[in-house]
Design an enzyme around this catalytic site. Sequence first.
Site, PDB file in Angstrom:
ATOM      1  N   ASP A  13      -3.056  -1.779  -2.958  1.00  0.00           N
ATOM      2  CA  ASP A  13      -3.702  -0.649  -3.715  1.00  0.00           C
ATOM      3  C   ASP A  13      -4.605  -0.943  -2.219  1.00  0.00           C
ATOM      4  O   ASP A  13      -5.895  -0.309  -2.619  1.00  0.00           O
ATOM      5  CB  ASP A  13      -3.752  -1.144  -4.382  1.00  0.00           C
ATOM      6  CG  ASP A  13      -2.861  -0.980  -5.260  1.00  0.00           C
ATOM      7  OD1 ASP A  13      -1.437  -0.132  -5.839  1.00  0.00           O
ATOM      8  OD2 ASP A  13      -2.940  -1.018  -6.811  1.00  0.00           O
ATOM      9  N   LYS A  16      -1.978   0.778   1.729  1.00  0.00           N
ATOM     10  CA  LYS A  16      -1.232   1.261   3.110  1.00  0.00           C
ATOM     11  C   LYS A  16      -0.469   2.611   3.389  1.00  0.00           C
ATOM     12  O   LYS A  16      -0.414   2.750   4.284  1.00  0.00           O
ATOM     13  CB  LYS A  16       0.047   0.329   2.664  1.00  0.00           C
ATOM     14  CG  LYS A  16      -0.918  -1.676   2.758  1.00  0.00           C
ATOM     15  CD  LYS A  16       0.127  -1.716   1.759  1.00  0.00           C
ATOM     16  CE  LYS A  16       0.734  -2.486   0.567  1.00  0.00           C
ATOM     17  NZ  LYS A  16      -0.480  -2.160  -0.927  1.00  0.00           N
ATOM     18  N   GLY A  40       3.377   1.392  -5.268  1.00  0.00           N
ATOM     19  CA  GLY A  40       2.998   2.659  -5.643  1.00  0.00           C
ATOM     20  C   GLY A  40       1.909   3.516  -4.435  1.00  0.00           C
ATOM     21  O   GLY A  40       1.284   2.505  -4.198  1.00  0.00           O
ATOM     22  N   HIS A  41       2.016   3.132  -3.074  1.00  0.00           N
ATOM     23  CA  HIS A  41       1.887   4.395  -1.980  1.00  0.00           C
ATOM     24  C   HIS A  41       0.871   6.070  -1.429  1.00  0.00           C
ATOM     25  O   HIS A  41       2.214   6.455  -1.932  1.00  0.00           O
ATOM     26  CB  HIS A  41       2.575   3.663  -0.737  1.00  0.00           C
ATOM     27  CG  HIS A  41       2.926   2.262  -0.254  1.00  0.00           C
ATOM     28  ND1 HIS A  41       3.901   1.611  -0.220  1.00  0.00           N
ATOM     29  CD2 HIS A  41       2.514   1.233  -1.354  1.00  0.00           C
ATOM     30  CE1 HIS A  41       3.798   0.544   0.170  1.00  0.00           C
ATOM     31  NE2 HIS A  41       3.155   0.011  -1.366  1.00  0.00           N
ATOM     32  N   GLN A 223       2.619  -3.923  -1.469  1.00  0.00           N
ATOM     33  CA  GLN A 223       1.810  -5.444  -1.851  1.00  0.00           C
ATOM     34  C   GLN A 223       0.418  -6.260  -1.671  1.00  0.00           C
ATOM     35  O   GLN A 223       0.548  -5.105  -0.551  1.00  0.00           O
ATOM     36  CB  GLN A 223       2.689  -6.577  -2.836  1.00  0.00           C
ATOM     37  CG  GLN A 223       3.721  -6.172  -4.510  1.00  0.00           C
ATOM     38  CD  GLN A 223       5.098  -5.047  -4.131  1.00  0.00           C
ATOM     39  OE1 GLN A 223       5.310  -5.826  -3.223  1.00  0.00           O
ATOM     40  NE2 GLN A 223       4.450  -4.299  -4.987  1.00  0.00           N
TER      41      GLN A 223
HETATM   42  P1  GDP Z   1      -1.491   1.404  -1.799  1.00  0.00           P
HETATM   43  O1  GDP Z   1      -0.393   0.654  -2.368  1.00  0.00           O
HETATM   44  O2  GDP Z   1      -1.873   0.159  -0.558  1.00  0.00           O
HETATM   45  O3  GDP Z   1      -0.485   2.106  -0.603  1.00  0.00           O
HETATM   46  O4  GDP Z   1      -2.275   2.074  -1.444  1.00  0.00           O
HETATM   47  P2  GDP Z   1      -2.265   3.440  -3.280  1.00  0.00           P
HETATM   48  O5  GDP Z   1      -2.246   4.250  -2.391  1.00  0.00           O
HETATM   49  O6  GDP Z   1      -1.509   2.628  -4.396  1.00  0.00           O
HETATM   50  O7  GDP Z   1      -4.357   3.377  -3.823  1.00  0.00           O
HETATM   51  C1  GDP Z   1      -4.957   3.853  -2.716  1.00  0.00           C
HETATM   52  C2  GDP Z   1      -5.973   4.791  -3.349  1.00  0.00           C
HETATM   53  O8  GDP Z   1      -7.100   4.941  -2.452  1.00  0.00           O
HETATM   54  C3  GDP Z   1      -5.008   6.142  -2.971  1.00  0.00           C
HETATM   55  O9  GDP Z   1      -5.429   6.288  -4.263  1.00  0.00           O
HETATM   56  C4  GDP Z   1      -5.237   6.827  -1.601  1.00  0.00           C
HETATM   57  O10 GDP Z   1      -5.301   8.101  -1.666  1.00  0.00           O
HETATM   58  C5  GDP Z   1      -7.104   6.295  -1.343  1.00  0.00           C
HETATM   59  N1  GDP Z   1      -7.549   5.801  -0.328  1.00  0.00           N
HETATM   60  C6  GDP Z   1      -6.947   5.728   0.405  1.00  0.00           C
HETATM   61  N2  GDP Z   1      -8.353   4.936   2.135  1.00  0.00           N
HETATM   62  C7  GDP Z   1      -8.816   5.480   1.473  1.00  0.00           C
HETATM   63  C8  GDP Z   1      -9.945   6.041   1.861  1.00  0.00           C
HETATM   64  O11 GDP Z   1     -10.752   5.882   2.944  1.00  0.00           O
HETATM   65  N3  GDP Z   1     -11.305   6.294   0.685  1.00  0.00           N
HETATM   66  C9  GDP Z   1     -11.218   7.075  -0.521  1.00  0.00           C
HETATM   67  N4  GDP Z   1     -12.082   6.881  -1.896  1.00  0.00           N
HETATM   68  N5  GDP Z   1     -10.045   6.983  -0.806  1.00  0.00           N
HETATM   69  C10 GDP Z   1      -8.961   6.534  -0.100  1.00  0.00           C
HETATM   70  P1  IMO Z   2       1.471  -1.268  -3.835  1.00  0.00           P
HETATM   71  O1  IMO Z   2       2.523  -1.575  -2.667  1.00  0.00           O
HETATM   72  C1  IMO Z   2      -0.844  -3.612  -7.500  1.00  0.00           C
HETATM   73  C2  IMO Z   2       0.941  -6.140  -9.085  1.00  0.00           C
HETATM   74  C3  IMO Z   2       1.476  -5.811 -11.329  1.00  0.00           C
HETATM   75  C4  IMO Z   2       1.508  -7.250 -11.300  1.00  0.00           C
HETATM   76  C5  IMO Z   2       2.471  -8.298 -11.297  1.00  0.00           C
HETATM   77  C6  IMO Z   2       3.540  -8.404 -10.493  1.00  0.00           C
HETATM   78  O2  IMO Z   2       0.727  -0.109  -4.178  1.00  0.00           O
HETATM   79  O3  IMO Z   2       0.145  -2.289  -3.529  1.00  0.00           O
HETATM   80  P2  IMO Z   2       5.696  -6.389 -10.297  1.00  0.00           P
HETATM   81  O4  IMO Z   2       6.381  -5.723 -11.234  1.00  0.00           O
HETATM   82  O5  IMO Z   2       6.074  -6.755  -8.796  1.00  0.00           O
HETATM   83  O6  IMO Z   2       6.654  -7.883 -11.531  1.00  0.00           O
HETATM   84  O7  IMO Z   2       4.495  -7.394 -10.801  1.00  0.00           O
HETATM   85  O8  IMO Z   2       2.176  -7.819  -9.664  1.00  0.00           O
HETATM   86  N1  IMO Z   2       2.110  -5.438  -8.442  1.00  0.00           N
HETATM   87  C7  IMO Z   2       1.243  -4.351  -7.657  1.00  0.00           C
HETATM   88  N2  IMO Z   2      -0.156  -4.530  -7.980  1.00  0.00           N
HETATM   89  N3  IMO Z   2      -0.053  -2.886  -6.298  1.00  0.00           N
HETATM   90  C8  IMO Z   2       1.308  -3.098  -5.970  1.00  0.00           C
HETATM   91  O9  IMO Z   2       2.013  -2.428  -4.791  1.00  0.00           O
HETATM   92  C9  IMO Z   2       1.502  -4.263  -6.574  1.00  0.00           C
HETATM   93  N4  IMO Z   2       2.865  -4.235  -7.282  1.00  0.00           N
HETATM   94  C10 IMO Z   2       2.978  -4.935  -8.608  1.00  0.00           C
HETATM   95  O10 IMO Z   2       0.360  -4.878 -11.666  1.00  0.00           O
HETATM   96  O11 IMO Z   2       0.482  -8.048 -11.729  1.00  0.00           O
HETATM   97 MG    MG Z   3      -0.476   1.153  -4.438  1.00  0.00          MG
END
Ligand code: GDP
Ligand code: IMO
Ligand code: MG
Length: 425
Positions: A13, A16, A40-41, A223
Amino acid sequence: MPITALVGAQWGDEGKGKIIDVLTEEADMVVRYQGGNNAGHTVKIGDETHILHLVPSGVFRPQTVCVIGNGVVVDPLALLKEMADIQSRGVTLKNRLFVSDRAHVVFPYHRALDETRETQATDIQKIGTTKRGIGPCYGDKVSRVGLRIADLVDPGFRAIARRRIEEANRILEALGAEPFDSDRMIEDYTRAARQIAPYVTDSVALINRAAKEGRSILFEGAQGAMLDIDFGTYPYVTSSNGTAGGVCTGAGIAPHRIDRVIGVVKAYTTRVGQGPFPTELTDEVGKLLGREGQEFGATTGRPRRCGWFDAVVARYAAMINGVDFWAITKLDVLDSLATIRIGVAYECDGETRDTIPANIRMLERCRPVYEEVEGWQTSTGNATRYEDLPERAKAYVNRLCELTGVKMGLLSVGPRRESTLRLAV
Ligand code: GDP
Ligand code: IMO
Ligand code: MG
């Protein structure tokens, strides 16, 4: 753009999805190489928010080919739902989205096993998985009893699946869980197979052809380093290699083809699920980071645990991935803080260390050593140039780079495409 691997450098998270969407402007192809719909991206375009789980985050750039590589585990019903959502927003997927025939298939019994293990585990054994069946599916792959997309679209799928489901049902029954109605599952999966078949391809040949033709390819990690099955905080990890080495095995590309690695790090740290997190904050500052950063899981909606930036983690991630540039995200979330801390080392069993112990119980005992810097207390969210940032904000990101020995390539100050300062990348 050179052939690039983009990886998460913390516990997932890191943002990415956003960075991939920005960089895809210059990419011909975006490839996911591991993980499944546990990811979840988030991509924010204008007022719309898109959350991608299996489909690469490059999908919103119409010129880009998107590939789900052999190292990904694919839940076909989840994929079809995601595809329908994307298409309902007017995005074309025909001849743009490809699914590897070598990718493994997630079945409902994988999800049931994941759920059963989590429910039956004692508190200390719980991993806090996303319950998407990821661990059991990769387990079947390594045990050589998994079924792949090539099996799913094979005319003999019914017979192959029936044998496998009978075995899975015996395991579920032994664990005291409900067995599955194999007829129904086979019907659902056969229908899904027909819909997915036009997208199935030999992804290894497709990716290597593109590389040979000099196309720009972006490999999208899911991840993060600390959730990597080999390098993360085992057993509190996911079941695949999200680190750069996973690109070779999860996409079928040779190591020397990868020109550069971009690591994505948040300007602080978050983690979802169980497991050690040395710089975690359970106080008001932790709550502020969660609130300002809207730190809720994009897949499960669970609140993310928040804490200070951990340079030990980021340095380790830089080393195992060979990170050339950082994409530092969410700097704006720190805007209101008067002081900011950076974890620079750990105190553990009377010793100071700058590496992460493999022994998880020892890591749980590690206490961070902090360096404190002054906050900038100015909004950075509207900055469009690095030069416009407050001096203290610049000093903070430069210190992160100095402590981790990696140059800054991109700096993100908001969730949208426009809120990205491009420096070296
Ligand atoms: P990922 O799994 O690495 O793709 O990240 P996620 O989408 O799960 O979580 C990142 C969250 O931060 C999302 O809600 C994005 O919209 C938000 N986000 C990304 N870059 C920024 C930033 O520079 N500032 C803020 N405030 N939010 C951001
Ligand atoms: P992105 O790509 C954050 C965590 C779960 C749990 C552990 C194992 O959005 O960064 P799993 O279901 O993979 O067997 O769970 O890994 N986890 C993540 N945490 N971002 C993710 O993906 C994750 N995918 C798995 O919360 O701790
Ligand atoms: Mg994510």
